[in-house]
Every structure is written in C-alpha cells, then in structure tokens.
Design an enzyme around this catalytic site. Structure first.
Site, PDB file in Angstrom:
ATOM      1  N   SER A 165       0.868  -1.169  -0.102  1.00  0.00           N
ATOM      2  CA  SER A 165       0.150   0.014  -0.057  1.00  0.00           C
ATOM      3  C   SER A 165       0.960   1.170  -0.078  1.00  0.00           C
ATOM      4  O   SER A 165       1.760   1.349  -0.781  1.00  0.00           O
ATOM      5  CB  SER A 165      -0.959  -0.025   1.087  1.00  0.00           C
ATOM      6  N   TYR A 179      -5.465   7.597  -6.498  1.00  0.00           N
ATOM      7  CA  TYR A 179      -4.465   6.714  -5.761  1.00  0.00           C
ATOM      8  C   TYR A 179      -4.823   6.303  -4.484  1.00  0.00           C
ATOM      9  O   TYR A 179      -4.384   5.298  -3.912  1.00  0.00           O
ATOM     10  CB  TYR A 179      -3.006   7.422  -5.977  1.00  0.00           C
ATOM     11  N   LYS A 183      -5.163   2.663  -2.999  1.00  0.00           N
ATOM     12  CA  LYS A 183      -4.402   2.091  -1.717  1.00  0.00           C
ATOM     13  C   LYS A 183      -5.391   1.795  -0.599  1.00  0.00           C
ATOM     14  O   LYS A 183      -4.893   0.818   0.277  1.00  0.00           O
ATOM     15  CB  LYS A 183      -3.463   3.071  -1.436  1.00  0.00           C
TER      16      LYS A 183
END
Length: 301
Positions: A165, A179, A183
């Site tokens: 992550s 993004y 994650k």
C-alpha cells in the site's frame, strides 16, 4: 499516574490473552517467494533480500526486457536463476497462467503500482481507471489466481500474502484522490482476507511505505527512503506475520492513529495502540487543521 503504573502490567497481561491472531513466524529460507512488480524498485530490492536469505524467487511484471535485466542482475549477484513472467496484472487469465507455471507459492508479495497525482476534477478518467485497475483490481487478480496453489501447498509451514500500500493508503492527500482510493482499498481487502485465510495458516501483511526512490512511484518531493530500506523492513515484517508494516517514527504513529479494527499480533503494540489512541487522534486533528488551513490560504491567493 500511580494507578496507571499499577494497572498497566495487568492490562498488558490481559491483552496478551485476547490479542488475535497470535504471533507467528514465517520462514523464508528454501521457500518460493513470488513478487509482482518485481522488475525494478521495491520489488527488485525485495528479490535481492529474499534470495540473500535463501529463498527461491519468481518475478512478474509487464515488461519482458526489464524482467530479463532483473534476472541477469540477480544471477550476477547471487549465482542463482529466478523465474520471470511477463503479464499485465489487469489480465486475470495471463496472471493465472504465470502463477500456475511458477508453481505453489509460499510468500506472495503483491507489489505492482501506478501513481499519477492530480486533482480529481482535472484528472482524466482513463488515469483514474488505470490506477484502480492496476493497484486494486490487479491485486484481486493476483491473489485469486494464487490462492488455490497456496492453499494446496505441500509445505505445512505458515504462508504469507503481503500487499504494498502506501502512507497515502492510511490518510488522504491532496491531489491523490484516485491513488489513495486504490491504496485504501487494499486495507479492506487485507482485513477481510485475513479472516478468510487464517484457518489455512496464510497470514496477511499490508505495507505502508512513505516516499520511496522507485522509477514508477515517487510520492512527493521530501525526504525519501531507499528501496532497499523498504525491502528489508518489509521482509522482516512478513517473517513476523505483522499485519501492518510501517516505516520511521511518523509511520509508526500513523499506524497507531489508523489502527481501527485491523488485527494485531503483538500485545505490546496493541497496548500502545490503546493507550495512545486519544493522543494520536488529537495530533491527527491538529495536523489536519494545518492542512486545511494551508489549502484555504493557497486557494485564496
């Protein structure tokens, strides 16, 4: 203060009995470590580290030429050959073929990632979809393809699935909407998956690196970690079965602040998570206050 000193050991002992899952040791030597995004950056650094500890390594990435370069560098360094597989993690069938060919996996490191920073309003949806597909859906593809062989492994020792992550997967960051979403999703996947796989002696880790020197993922412009530093801490965390693997003091504090309902094997860390929960929330609120103040100020100019 005196009451705290008296009660702390009792509380610590109580946590020792209730913390789940229990501590575990996951051996690396002589085992098969399969790394996606393994042709460069953190993935390649992990390959170096795993081989140096006696593991058999396989790498998966999109570029065959980069994989061949990685294979050559590892052979020169250690005199061993690694398996290389060119496949796009967005293609489940291609990933499955590669994993079946590689054979049963003991430690799976889901490391691939795409990072394109931009405010959502200005970002093209193709870029949003790319990050979600590679970072999140690609992780589902890799894990789903690997699970039958991992569950059916002849090696009776504990196995591991580690997901790469980011600190942007713990706290939202301006310009990281897509993004961060991809994650953050890995955290939910990991928590649910650990419950599904605990009876198979497969243990999940989520790695939260800060800014790291990699060719494909450069988060911010501040102080960055070397890929080798991330690889060493990651492999150590995998071996100890740590669910959350963080870096530096700020990373450890962020892990405490965002522990939520994630599993914790260490009763000592669980103790600090409980004791520092209120303080970490105050620090987080002060940090966010400063962030929002800075955003308003920059937009007012």
């Amino acid at each position: 203060m005196l009451i705290f000193i008296i009660l702390a050991p009792i509380f610590l002992l109580l946590l020792y009995f209730i913390v789940q899952p229990q501590p575990v040791s996951i051996p690396i030597k002589g085992r098969h470590v399969f790394i996606t995004g393994g042709s460069s950056g953190i993935g390649l650094a992990l390959a170096h580290k795993a081989i140096s500890e006696g593991a058999r390594v396989s790498l998966l990435a999109r570029s065959l030429s980069k994989l061949e370069e990685a294979k050559k560098s590892l052979h020169l360094a250690y005199g061993v050959d690694v398996g290389i597989f060119a496949a796009d993690v967005r293609d489940y069938d291609a990933v499955k073929r590669a994993i079946v060919e590689a054979g049963p996996i003991d430690v799976l490191v889901v490391n691939q990632g795409i990072f394109v920073p931009q405010e959502l309003e200005k970002q093209d949806m193709d870029e949003v979809k790319l990050m979600i597909d590679v970072n999140l859906v690609g992780s589902f593809n890799v894990i789903k393809a690997a699970l039958p062989l991992m569950k059916g492994r002849k090696d009776s020792r504990p196995a591991s699935i580690a997901l790469m992550s980011s600190q942007a997967g713990q706290v939202g960051i301006y310009g990281y909407s897509a993004y961060s979403a991809s994650k953050f999703g890995l955290r939910g996947l990991a928590e649910a998956l650990q419950q599904e796989l605990i009876s198979d002696d497969i243990h999940i880790s989520v790695i939260y690196p800060p800014d790291t020197e990699t060719p494909g993922l450069e988060e911010g412009s501040g102080s960055v970690l070397k890929a080798e530093e991330v690889a060493k801490k990651t492999l150590d965390g995998i071996k100890s079965g740590s669910f959350s693997i963080s870096f530096r003091m700020e990373g450890k504090m962020l892990a405490i602040a965002t522990a939520g309902a994630s599993p914790q094997r260490s009763f000592l860390i669980a103790f600090f998570e409980v004791v520092l929960a209120g303080i970490s929330r105050i620090v987080t609120l002060l940090f966010l206050s400063n962030v929002y103040r800075s955003i308003r100020k920059s937009h007012a100019i």
